[in-house]
Design a protein around this motif. Structure first.
Motif, PDB file in Angstrom:
ATOM      1  N   GLU A 261       8.624   3.214  -0.826  1.00 20.93           N
ATOM      2  CA  GLU A 261       7.899   2.130  -1.506  1.00 20.93           C
ATOM      3  C   GLU A 261       8.270   2.087  -2.984  1.00 20.93           C
ATOM      4  OE1 GLU A 261       3.538   2.464  -2.648  1.00 20.93           O
ATOM      5  OE2 GLU A 261       3.407   1.040  -0.995  1.00 20.93           O
ATOM      6  N   SER A 267       6.764  -4.093  -4.792  1.00 20.93           N
ATOM      7  CA  SER A 267       6.473  -2.812  -4.109  1.00 20.93           C
ATOM      8  C   SER A 267       7.131  -2.788  -2.737  1.00 20.93           C
ATOM      9  CB  SER A 267       4.967  -2.579  -3.990  1.00 20.93           C
ATOM     10  OG  SER A 267       4.420  -2.356  -5.257  1.00 20.93           O
ATOM     11  N   THR A 269       8.872  -2.204   0.651  1.00 20.38           N
ATOM     12  CA  THR A 269       8.743  -1.084   1.573  1.00 20.38           C
ATOM     13  C   THR A 269       9.724  -1.233   2.733  1.00 20.38           C
ATOM     14  OG1 THR A 269       6.865  -2.313   2.489  1.00 20.38           O
ATOM     15  CG2 THR A 269       6.349  -0.384   1.161  1.00 20.38           C
ATOM     16  N   ARG A 318       8.483   4.881  -5.884  1.00 20.64           N
ATOM     17  CA  ARG A 318       7.283   5.542  -6.379  1.00 20.64           C
ATOM     18  C   ARG A 318       6.593   6.376  -5.300  1.00 20.64           C
ATOM     19  NH1 ARG A 318       1.951   1.553  -6.846  1.00 20.64           N
ATOM     20  NH2 ARG A 318       1.612   1.375  -4.608  1.00 20.64           N
ATOM     21  N   ARG A 319       6.884   6.059  -4.026  1.00 18.33           N
ATOM     22  CA  ARG A 319       6.117   6.733  -2.988  1.00 18.33           C
ATOM     23  C   ARG A 319       6.922   6.850  -1.710  1.00 18.33           C
ATOM     24  NH1 ARG A 319       1.759   5.677   0.895  1.00 18.33           N
ATOM     25  NH2 ARG A 319       2.272   3.452   0.895  1.00 18.33           N
TER      26      ARG A 319
ATOM     27  N   TRP B  43      -2.470   4.416  -4.684  1.00 20.75           N
ATOM     28  CA  TRP B  43      -1.092   4.025  -4.347  1.00 20.75           C
ATOM     29  C   TRP B  43      -0.861   3.782  -2.864  1.00 20.75           C
ATOM     30  CZ3 TRP B  43       3.393   6.712  -7.486  1.00 20.75           C
ATOM     31  CH2 TRP B  43       3.324   6.275  -8.822  1.00 20.75           C
ATOM     32  N   ARG B 132       0.242  -6.530  -1.501  1.00 21.41           N
ATOM     33  CA  ARG B 132       1.089  -5.769  -2.421  1.00 21.41           C
ATOM     34  C   ARG B 132       1.902  -6.640  -3.355  1.00 21.41           C
ATOM     35  NH1 ARG B 132       3.893  -1.675  -0.733  1.00 21.41           N
ATOM     36  NH2 ARG B 132       2.709  -1.424   1.181  1.00 21.41           N
TER      37      ARG B 132
END
Lengths: 479, 346
Positions: A261, A267, A269, A318-319, B43, B132
C-alpha cells in the motif's frame, strides 16, 4: 634535438628556482625514456619550460580578450563551408571554441545534467491518452537509449493521483496482518531502520501491464517510445521483504498473500502472492542506479516485484499487510484486468511474459542511406533470463539469431544486436525473444487468436517496423 | 482462488520458514519497533472481498446523492456517466446482468465503453476505493457513513439497489449477490503467479527459422492524419546517430487536415501558451491573431518577420504591454507565422 620531459601532474611551480632545486629528487621529474639528461641538461629544459609557461599565460590572456571578437567569424562558418569543403571538413579545418578556449570549472553543477544537445531525449505523454496529468503516464525514449539501464530521469512514469516528493525522515513502513494471528508482532520501520539492514542490489526491468496496450487492435502510435516506452530498467537497492516479514513473526502457512500500500493520495494497493516473497526476489527498495529513488518513482521507498507488472511495484510504500486471500483492490478489479473473447476478465494478471522490441532502427526514424546498420533492441521476460533473440528483416519469413550483450540477467532487460547491410529495398524488421522456460514470443496473429483484441493489457506480440525505400521507418502490423 | 497446495510440502516449507523467522528476529536486534494499536487502526484501511476490514456504518442513496453532487459530479457527471475526465462509472449493465452475474455487453464489440459497474465483481472494491482515494483532490476526507452513502448512490444509478435503500455493513453482503459482473472474473491463467505456476501459458508460438508462415502482408499502418499527432518526430530523436527522426512538422500535417495549417498552428499556440494572451478573433492582453494577420497581409517577408517577432518578442506596435521573447524552436515559430501570413484561417 628533441628533448622529452615528463613532469608529475600537480600545481605548477611558483618559482623556477624551486623547481630547479627539486629537479634531482626522484619522482619529481621523470627522465625521458630515450634520453638520460645530466644536471645541466635538466636545468636547460626547465628554463625552456618556464619560458614556455609564461608564453602560454600571455597567450591565454590574448585569447580571453579576443573571445568576444572570435564569435563574429564563427557566425559565417556555414557560408565558408562550401568553399572550405574542397580542402576538407570545415568542422575540422576551423577549430571550434572548445578547442581554443578555456572550459568550465569543476562542480559548475553540483548534480550534473545531460548535454544541452540531448534536449530531444525526453520522456513524453501520448496526446489524448488521458485527460489529466496526475492520472497519466509518460513514456521512456527507448529509441535513444543504449545498453540496458534507463537513466533515472528518463524512467517512465505512471501516477494515479499525482506524484509527491516525500520527506524521508517522516516516512514509515508498517507491517501488519489481516488478523492478529497472521503477524505475531506488527512492526514499524523508519528509513534509518531499513537502511541499517543487509541490502541487496539487483538489476530488474519494470514494465506497465498496459505497455503496447494501444496496439491491440491496430497501429495507433508512431514510435517505439509510445509503443513500448512504459518499460524501464534499473539497479535497485533495498531489503528483501522476506527478511522484514520474518522479523515480524509472520505465519507463512496461513499468510499466502501480501498487500502493498502506498502513502500517496491514491494509496495504491496490489496483492502479491507469498510464493514470490518466499523466493527472496521481492524487496523494498530505496536505491535506484546508485542514487535514491526519484520522486516520480516512489521516493523514498517502493516495492520491487521482479517479473511482475509495474502496478505491483507500489510507490511511496507505507504498509505491507499479510493475509490469507487476495484483496480485489481497484487496480486488480476495475483496471489491470484483461478482457477475453466471450466477455470474461482475467483477474490478477501479473507476470510480464517474454517480449522484445527493436529500438533502432525503429518507427519515426529515417535511415541515412544504404549500407551498414546495426539492428539493436531490448528483450526481457518476467519468468527468467532471455535465452535467445531472433531477428527478421523480411517480415518473419527468415530469421537470424542476434548477439546477446552482457549482462544477461533474470527478469532484466537484455540488449541484443545484429549486423545488417541495407540494400535500399523495403524491409520489415522484427525481433522474437525466447526465455529460459522455452516460451517463444508470439506474433500478433498468434496472440489475437487466443486473446482477441480487447484485452488492453499484456500485449507481448512481435513488433514490426517497415523500412521504406525512402529510408523512413514506420510502425506496421502484419495480417 | 486460494491455491490447492501439496500439504506435506507446505508443512516442510512452513517449518523451514518458521526456523528462519525465529533467527531473523534475533539476528537484527534494535531495528524497527512494535506498531501501536492506534497506528494500525489509522493505517489499516483496506477492505477485502470477504468484507474483512469494513467498519460499521450506514448511508442512504439520498445522502449519497448530496455528497455526490457536492464532491464527485464535477469529475464524474451528475449521473456518473461523464467521460470528460475519467471513464464513466455507470452504464452498460442491465437487469438481466443482475440475474446472471455476467455483463453481456462485455462481449458486445459494438458497445463503446467499459464502465466501472460493467467490470465491478466485488462491491468491497468500490467501497475501498472511495474510502482511500476519493474525492480525487481530497482523498480520505469522507466520513465512513459518507462512503457508504456514495457507494449506495452509485449502486442505485446502476439499478442494483432501490431509491430508498440504505447501505450498511449489515446488508452489503446481500448487495454483493446482485452485482452485474460478480461472476465475470477468472484467475485460471498463467499470468497469476499466485496460481503456483500450474497453469501453462495460453499462447504457444514456435521459433521457425527459415521459410516461415505465409508471405507477409501489411494489415495496419498509421493513417496519414495521425502522422504528426505525436508532434514532430525529428525533435524526439537525438541529433546524431545511425538514424535521425523524421520531420513530421512540415507537409504531413497540412496533408492531414487540409485545414490551411490552422489546427497545427493553434496546437502550437496552445503548447507554448500563446493563447493565454492572444485570441483568434479577440484581443486578450495582446492583439488577436486575426488582427496580426490583417496588419501584415501585404508584406512579402511576413513569415520571416513574424517568426522573428514571435521568438524575439517586442513592444510598442500593439500598445503598451510588451511581448516577452518566446523560447520556441524556429520551425514552430515559422509554422505559426505561416498561418498568420495566410490570414489565420480556421
Amino acid at each position: 634535438m628533441r628533448i622529452h620531459i615528463f613532469m608529475n601532474a600537480g600545481p605548477p611551480p611558483a618559482k623556477e628556482g624551486r623547481l630547479d632545486s627539486e629537479c634531482n629528487r626522484p619522482g619529481r621529474l621523470l627522465r625521458a625514456p630515450e634520453n638520460f639528461l645530466d644536471a645541466a641538461g635538466v636545468r636547460a629544459v626547465v628554463a625552456q619550460a618556464g619560458q614556455g609557461r609564461r608564453d602560454f599565460i600571455r597567450g591565454a590572456f590574448a585569447a580571453a580578450v579576443a573571445a568576444g571578437a572570435a564569435t563574429a567569424p564563427r557566425a559565417h562558418a556555414a557560408e565558408d563551408a562550401a568553399s572550405a569543403m574542397a580542402g576538407g571538413d570545415p568542422a575540422m579545418l576551423t577549430l571550434p571554441a572548445h578547442s581554443t578556449g578555456l572550459g568550465q570549472p569543476v562542480a559548475t553543477d553540483g548534480y550534473g545534467r545531460p548535454s544541452k544537445h540531448e534536449a530531444n531525449v525526453q520522456r513524453r505523454r501520448s496526446p489524448g491518452l488521458t485527460q489529466t496529468g496526475q492520472s497519466s503516464v509518460s513514456f521512456a525514449p527507448l529509441q535513444s537509449l543504449f545498453g540496458i539501464v534507463t537513466p533515472s530521469g528518463l524512467h517512465f512514469e505512471r501516477h494515479h493521483q499525482g506524484w509527491w516528493d516525500v520527506d524521508p525522515t517522516g516516512h514509515r513502513l508498517m507491517i501488519n496482518g489481516s488478523d492478529a494471528r497472521i503477524v505475531k508482532t506488527p512492526r514499524v520501520f523508519t528509513l534509518d531502520d531499513l537502511m541499517r539492514l543487509p541490502s541487496v542490489s539487483r538489476f530488474h526491468f519494470i514494465e506497465c501491464g498496459a505497455n503496447t496496450g494501444m496496439e491491440w487492435g491496430n497501429v495507433a502510435v508512431p514510435t517505439c517510445q509510445y509503443t513500448h516506452g512504459m518499460l524501464s530498467c534499473s539497479e535497485f537497492t533495498g531489503v528483501p521483504l522476506r527478511l522484514l516479514l520474518e522479523m515480524c513473526g509472520v505465519d507463512f502457512r496461513r499468510g499466502r498473500f501480501v498487500l502493498g500500500e502506498g502513502a500517496d493520495g491514491s494509496s495504491m494497493t496490489r496483492t502479491v502472492p507469498m510464493e514470490l516473497v518466499e523466493s527472496g526476489e521481492v524487496f523494498v527498495a530505496y536505491g535506484q542506479n546508485g542514487e535514491m529513488l526519484r520522486p516520480e518513482n516512489g521516493y523514498p521507498l517502493r516495492l520491487v516485484v521482479p517479473g511482475v507488472q509495474g502496478i505491483s511495484w507500489v510507490k511511496y510504500l507505507r504498509r505491507i499487510e499479510v493475509g490469507d486471500q487476495p484483496y480485489g483492490s481497484k487496480d486488480e478489479t476495475l483496471h489491470y484486468v484483461d478482457l477475453m473473447p466471450g466477455g470474461q476478465h482475467r483477474q490478477y494478471t501479473s507476470t510480464q511474459e517474454c517480449k522484445s522490441v527493436i529500438t533502432a532502427p525503429s518507427g519515426g526514424q529515417r535511415l541515412q542511406g544504404t549500407g551498414f546498420y546495426g539492428i539493436s533492441g531490448l528483450a526481457w521476460s518476467g519468468r527468467g533470463a532471455v535465452r535467445r533473440v531472433d531477428v527478421s528483416v523480411d517480415g518473419g519469413r527468415n530469421w537470424r539469431s542476434a548477439r546477446l550483450e552482457s549482462p544477461v540477467l533474470s527478469k532484466c532487460l537484455t540488449r541484443f544486436n545484429l549486423d545488417w547491410v541495407w540494400d535500399g529495398r523495403p524491409a520489415l524488421l522484427q525481433s522474437r525473444a525466447i526465455d529460459a522456460t522455452g516460451y517463444v514470443q508470439p506474433n500478433t496473429r498468434q496472440l489475437r487468436a487466443v486473446r482477441g483484441t480487447r484485452s488492453i493489457y499484456h500485449n507481448n506480440a512481435i513488433q514490426t517496423w517497415r523500412v521504406q525505400e525512402s529510408g523512413e521507418v514506420d510502425n506496421v502490423q502484419l495480417s | 482462488m486460494s491455491s490447492c497446495r501439496n500439504p506435506a510440502r507446505a508443512a516442510i516449507a512452513a517449518a523451514l520458514v518458521c526456523a528462519g523467522a525465529a533467527q531473523a528476529q534475533g539476528r537484527y536486534p534494535q531495528i524497527g519497533r512494535a506498531a501501536t494499536p492506534q497506528e494500525i487502526a489509522a493505517w489499516d484501511i483496506d477492505v477485502r472481498p470477504d468484507f474483512k476490514g469494513l467498519p460499521k456504518g450506514a448511508g442512504s442513496v439520498a445522502q449519497g446523492m448530496a455528497v455526490w453532487e457536492a464532491k464527485c459530479a464535477s469529475c464524474h457527471g451528475v449521473f456518473g456517466e461523464s467521460n470528460e475526465v475519467f471513464s464513466p462509472i455507470v452504464g452498460g449493465t442491465t437487469a438481466d446482468d443482475i440475474r446472471s452475474g455476467h455483463v453481456a455487453r462485455l462481449d458486445d464489440r459494438s458497445f463503446p465503453g467499459r464502465t466501472t459497474l460493467m467490470k465491478l465483481s466485488t462491491v468491497s472494491t468500490l467501497w475501498d476505493t472511495i474510502r482511500r482515494a476519493m474525492p480525487w483532490t481530497a482523498p480520505k476526507s469522507l466520513t465512513t457513513d459518507e462512503v457508504y452513502a456514495v457507494t449506495a448512490y452509485i449502486l442505485n444509478l446502476g439499478g442494483i439497489v432501490p431509491d430508498d435503500f440504505s447501505l450498511s455493513d449489515a446488508n452489503i453482503a446481500e448487495v454483493q449477490k446482485r452485482l452485474p459482473n460478480r461472476a465475470g472474473m477468472t484467475t485460471a491463467h498463467a499470468l497469476w503467479p499466485g496460481a503456483g505456476g500450474r497453469v501453462r501459458p495460453d499462447v504457444n508460438a514456435t521459433a521457425c527459422m527459415t521459410n516461415c508462415g505465409p508471405a507477409p502482408a501489411i494489415a495496419s499502418v498509421l493513417p496519414a492524419f495521425a502522422r504528426s499527432a505525436h508532434g514532430n518526430l525529428a525533435e524526439q530523436n537525438r541529433r546524431v546517430g545511425a538514424q535521425h527522426g523524421i520531420d513530421t512538422a512540415s507537409g504531413g500535417a497540412k496533408a492531414a487536415g487540409g485545414d490551411g495549417g490552422g489546427a497545427q498552428a493553434l496546437a502550437l499556440a496552445q503548447k507554448y501558451s500563446c493563447v493565454a494572451c492572444h485570441g483568434v478573433e479577440h484581443r486578450i492582453v495582446g492583439p488577436a491573431f486575426r488582427e496580426v494577420a490583417t496588419r501584415y497581409a501585404g508584406r512579402d517577408d511576413a513569415v520571416a518577420y513574424l517568426a522573428g517577432k514571435i521568438r524575439s518578442g517586442g513592444s510598442g506596435i500593439w500598445g503598451a504591454v510588451s511581448m516577452p521573447a518566446q523560447p520556441l524552436v524556429d520551425a514552430d515559430a515559422r509554422t505559426i507565422a505561416q498561418w498568420l501570413s495566410d490570414g489565420a484561417p480556421k
